[in-house]
Design a protein around this motif. Structure first.
Motif, PDB file in Angstrom:
ATOM      1  N   SER A  80       0.825  -1.209   0.000  1.00 13.09           N
ATOM      2  CA  SER A  80       0.000   0.000   0.000  1.00 13.09           C
ATOM      3  C   SER A  80       0.859   1.260   0.000  1.00 13.09           C
ATOM      4  N   GLU A  81       2.000   1.239   0.704  1.00 15.69           N
ATOM      5  CA  GLU A  81       2.875   2.412   0.718  1.00 15.69           C
ATOM      6  C   GLU A  81       3.483   2.651  -0.655  1.00 15.69           C
ATOM      7  N   TYR A  82       3.843   1.574  -1.330  1.00 14.67           N
ATOM      8  CA  TYR A  82       4.396   1.706  -2.678  1.00 14.67           C
ATOM      9  C   TYR A  82       3.354   2.283  -3.637  1.00 14.67           C
ATOM     10  N   LEU A 121      -5.396  -2.717  -3.785  1.00  8.89           N
ATOM     11  CA  LEU A 121      -4.986  -1.862  -4.892  1.00  8.89           C
ATOM     12  C   LEU A 121      -6.182  -1.085  -5.440  1.00  8.89           C
ATOM     13  N   VAL A 122      -7.291  -1.769  -5.655  1.00  7.02           N
ATOM     14  CA  VAL A 122      -8.503  -1.115  -6.162  1.00  7.02           C
ATOM     15  C   VAL A 122      -8.962  -0.023  -5.202  1.00  7.02           C
ATOM     16  N   GLU A 123      -8.960  -0.314  -3.922  1.00 11.93           N
ATOM     17  CA  GLU A 123      -9.435   0.654  -2.934  1.00 11.93           C
ATOM     18  C   GLU A 123      -8.541   1.889  -2.886  1.00 11.93           C
ATOM     19  N   GLN A 155     -10.434 -15.755  -8.352  1.00 12.06           N
ATOM     20  CA  GLN A 155     -11.840 -16.142  -8.439  1.00 12.06           C
ATOM     21  C   GLN A 155     -12.774 -14.999  -8.057  1.00 12.06           C
ATOM     22  N   SER A 156     -12.301 -14.088  -7.213  1.00 11.51           N
ATOM     23  CA  SER A 156     -13.151 -12.960  -6.799  1.00 11.51           C
ATOM     24  C   SER A 156     -13.349 -11.944  -7.924  1.00 11.51           C
ATOM     25  N   GLY A 157     -12.556 -12.043  -8.988  1.00  8.35           N
ATOM     26  CA  GLY A 157     -12.691 -11.133 -10.119  1.00  8.35           C
ATOM     27  C   GLY A 157     -11.380 -10.439 -10.449  1.00  8.35           C
ATOM     28  N   ASN A 158     -11.253 -10.036 -11.718  1.00  6.16           N
ATOM     29  CA  ASN A 158     -10.047  -9.323 -12.112  1.00  6.16           C
ATOM     30  C   ASN A 158     -10.130  -7.855 -11.678  1.00  6.16           C
ATOM     31  N   PHE A 159      -9.136  -7.070 -12.071  1.00  5.64           N
ATOM     32  CA  PHE A 159      -9.065  -5.680 -11.611  1.00  5.64           C
ATOM     33  C   PHE A 159     -10.317  -4.899 -12.006  1.00  5.64           C
ATOM     34  N   ARG A 160     -10.729  -4.989 -13.274  1.00  6.29           N
ATOM     35  CA  ARG A 160     -11.885  -4.209 -13.718  1.00  6.29           C
ATOM     36  C   ARG A 160     -13.159  -4.634 -12.998  1.00  6.29           C
ATOM     37  N   GLN A 161     -13.337  -5.912 -12.788  1.00  6.39           N
ATOM     38  CA  GLN A 161     -14.538  -6.393 -12.112  1.00  6.39           C
ATOM     39  C   GLN A 161     -14.595  -5.910 -10.666  1.00  6.39           C
TER      40      GLN A 161
END
Length: 355
Positions: A80-82, A121-123, A155-161
């Motif tokens: 997260s820092e990166y 990353l998404v958040e 399984q939870s979904g790719n980045f866009r999803q």
């Protein structure tokens, strides 16, 4: 005869060595009114600049990011820092996107290896895009690039999803947010404008290689506009105007392709708000300007024919690119005003264009 200076007699003057050329001072001629001014040549200063000097950075700029970034995320305590460091870097220097995004994505492919890391990353990107007003466009571009270049697809979904799921969480509380307190509405408006940028920048590649926009975002923007106009407070209406100025032309084109009249309904709703809503005069003016912008095809000029074939009768944009002329009284006019041609003078600051 004295020349105005007291001098010792010739026989009593001590002998001196002849002065050098640098020491000679021209004596005043008794017949001239003024002596010629002396020209002093300043010595040439040698530059102390060196090709081996360290790289210059403007005041307040820190080069620590570039140095650590080149080493990847290994030098950071957490992922997260990166990521946050890179997002802050893009916020301050948006021009570095093109040169650094590829390396950033490659680094993420080596670091983001779990579902939790991808969610984090998404958040981080979502929060930066909705909390920093100037980052919504850059955040949308970043999301589009990562959606095509991140290799992890759990399984939870790719980045866009996962990104669209995160946006849906905010979308589901739109009605409460639009009527909430000032802080809640401000956060909601940031989400609305970010979603507008996502709609314009997020590319979906079909099975045949064609690139389209996300239809789900198109539907979402329509409902967000409904929520804003259903609560016609000034800041909600201002947000709606910003969204339509950003996406209105693209939305209308997409709706027309599907035979929908959604934009007509939105314009009608705007006119009703101007007539009935208890909003400020400035906001009403803003809404009327938006209606005017839409009536001009969102400011777009389409060439209906070649320049030689165009006439005032067959081309509504015939006079659009003509220069502006002025009468002797300073009154502007164009080729559409033939009665004034005999008294026209061309403006000395051409080329001004008609609006």
């Amino acid at each position: 005869m004295s020349d105005g200076f007291d001098r010792a007699p010739e026989q009593t003057r001590p002998l001196r060595a002849p002065p050098s050329s640098q020491d000679k001072i021209p004596q005043q001629n008794s017949e001239s009114a003024m002596a010629k001014p002396q020209v002093v040549v300043a010595p040439v200063l040698m530059s102390k600049l060196s090709v081996n000097a360290p790289e210059f950075y403007p005041s307040g700029y820190s080069s620590s990011y570039t140095e650590s970034y080149e080493d990847g995320c290994e030098d950071y305590p957490t992922l997260s820092e990166y990521v946050q460091d890179f997002l802050n870097h893009l916020t301050e220097q948006p021009g570095s996107f093109e040169t650094e995004i590829e390396q950033f994505a490659e680094t993420l492919n080596g670091c983001v290896t779990t579902d939790d890391a991808l969610q984090e990353l998404v958040e981080l990107i979502y929060q930066q895009a909705t909390s920093i007003p100037n980052f919504s466009y850059m955040g949308a571009r970043l999301c589009n690039y990562l959606s095509h270049h991140l290799t992890i697809s759990p399984q939870s979904g790719n980045f866009r999803q996962l990104l669209l799921q995160r946006c849906r969480t905010e979308y589901e509380v739109k009605d409460q947010a639009a009527k909430g307190d000032e802080v809640t509405r401000k956060r909601f408006h940031a989400f609305v404008l970010f979603l507008g940028e996502l709609y314009l920048n997020l590319e979906i590649k079909g099975t045949n290689g064609q690139v389209t926009r996300a239809d789900i975002l198109q539907v979402g923007l329509r409902e967000l506009l409904n929520a804003l106009f259903s609560n016609p407070m000034d800041d909600n209406l201002i947000c709606a105007v910003k969204l339509l100025k950003l996406t209105g032309s693209v939305l209308e084109d997409a709706w027309k392709e599907k035979g929908k009249m959604d934009m007509e309904e939105i314009i009608q709703r705007i006119e009703n708000v101007v007539l009935d809503a208890n909003c400020s005069r400035d906001v009403k003016q803003m809404l009327l300007k938006l209606v005017e912008l839409r009536s001009s095809n969102w400011g777009r000029v389409h060439a209906t024919s070649t320049y030689r074939e165009a006439t005032p009768e067959n081309d509504p944009n015939y006079f659009m690119n003509e220069p502006t002329f002025y009468t002797s009284d300073g009154v502007p006019f164009t080729a559409a005003d033939p009665d004034n041609w005999q008294i026209a003078v061309i403006s000395p600051v051409l080329p001004w264009r008609t609006q």
